[in-house]
Scaffold this motif. Structure first.
Motif, mmCIF file in Angstrom:
data_model
loop_
_atom_site.group_PDB
_atom_site.id
_atom_site.type_symbol
_atom_site.label_atom_id
_atom_site.label_comp_id
_atom_site.label_asym_id
_atom_site.label_seq_id
_atom_site.Cartn_x
_atom_site.Cartn_y
_atom_site.Cartn_z
ATOM 1 N N MET A 183 6.490 -1.099 10.940
ATOM 2 C CA MET A 183 6.897 -0.683 9.601
ATOM 3 C C MET A 183 8.290 -0.045 9.629
ATOM 4 N N ASN A 184 8.714 0.470 10.789
ATOM 5 C CA ASN A 184 10.039 1.080 10.910
ATOM 6 C C ASN A 184 11.169 0.059 10.814
ATOM 7 N N PHE A 213 6.095 2.716 -0.653
ATOM 8 C CA PHE A 213 5.237 1.544 -0.711
ATOM 9 C C PHE A 213 5.565 0.663 0.493
ATOM 10 N N GLU A 214 4.546 0.379 1.315
ATOM 11 C CA GLU A 214 4.736 -0.414 2.522
ATOM 12 C C GLU A 214 4.155 -1.806 2.314
ATOM 13 N N PRO A 215 4.905 -2.835 2.724
ATOM 14 C CA PRO A 215 4.460 -4.212 2.470
ATOM 15 C C PRO A 215 3.334 -4.651 3.413
ATOM 16 N N HIS A 216 2.476 -5.532 2.906
ATOM 17 C CA HIS A 216 1.455 -6.155 3.743
ATOM 18 C C HIS A 216 2.032 -7.416 4.382
ATOM 19 N N SER A 276 0.866 -1.179 0.000
ATOM 20 C CA SER A 276 0.000 0.000 0.000
ATOM 21 C C SER A 276 0.903 1.229 0.000
ATOM 22 N N PHE A 277 0.458 2.293 -0.652
ATOM 23 C CA PHE A 277 1.267 3.502 -0.759
ATOM 24 C C PHE A 277 0.978 4.410 0.425
ATOM 25 N N PRO A 311 10.264 -6.371 3.962
ATOM 26 C CA PRO A 311 10.007 -6.781 5.342
ATOM 27 C C PRO A 311 11.268 -7.285 6.033
ATOM 28 N N ARG A 312 11.473 -6.825 7.282
ATOM 29 C CA ARG A 312 12.669 -7.198 8.034
ATOM 30 C C ARG A 312 12.311 -7.237 9.515
ATOM 31 N N CYS A 313 12.741 -8.275 10.205
ATOM 32 C CA CYS A 313 12.465 -8.384 11.643
ATOM 33 C C CYS A 313 13.437 -7.499 12.424
#
Length: 164
Positions: A32-33, A14-17, A6-7, A65-67
């Motif tokens: 999200m950070n 663009f942020e991942p779901h 989603s933007f 995405p990253r933990c």
């Protein structure tokens, strides 16, 4: 192509779901950070006249995405390699300046530039080796594994910013 994203208008990205970490493929991101936002560029217009050159391009940020554990490993590896490189460069330049009377000034200046550029390259390679030793992907390798990023690269986008 970007249906899993989603933007975000505020941050222009663009942020991942998806929440599964791309780098270790085990944990999930909690915020999200924690994502790594890879910049991608595409050339929009180029002008090459004898006395004038310009390039216009578009830029987007795609979240990978990253933990929190992988984010911490990436940040620690970067700071550790920058510290080691910085100390090495200062020590080497100090030795060059100390021995200035024995050297040609061109050798001194050339040596300083070589150390600085070598340090930048060495720092990048050192960061990569620290990250790989933790059995996770580097920032670039993880971004290249992302399906949306791969599709955009095939469509003409690039990791490098266009220049005139």
């Amino acid at each position: 192509m970007i249906e899993n994203y989603s933007f975000n208008e505020h941050y222009k990205r663009f942020e991942p779901h998806e929440t599964k970490c791309t780098y270790c493929e085990q944990d999930h991101m909690k915020s999200m950070n924690e994502c790594y936002f890879v910049p991608l560029f595409v050339e929009a217009d180029r002008t090459n006249i004898v006395v004038y050159r310009s390039v216009k391009y578009s830029k987007i940020l795609i979240g990978i995405p990253r933990c929190s554990s992988c984010k911490s490993i990436h940040e620690k590896a970067t700071s550790k390699s920058q510290l080691i490189t910085g100390i090495s460069i200062v020590a080497a330049i100090s030795l060059l300046v100390y021995n200035f009377t024995l050297l040609n000034p061109f050798v001194l200046v050339g040596g300083i530039f070589a150390m600085i550029f070598g340090g930048i390259y060495g720092s990048k390679k050192m960061t990569e080796s620290f990250v790989v030793s933790q059995d996770i992907y580097t920032l670039e390798d993880g971004a290249e594994r992302n399906e949306v990023v791969r599709d955009l690269i095939v469509a003409g986008w690039s990791f490098t910013q266009p220049s005139a």
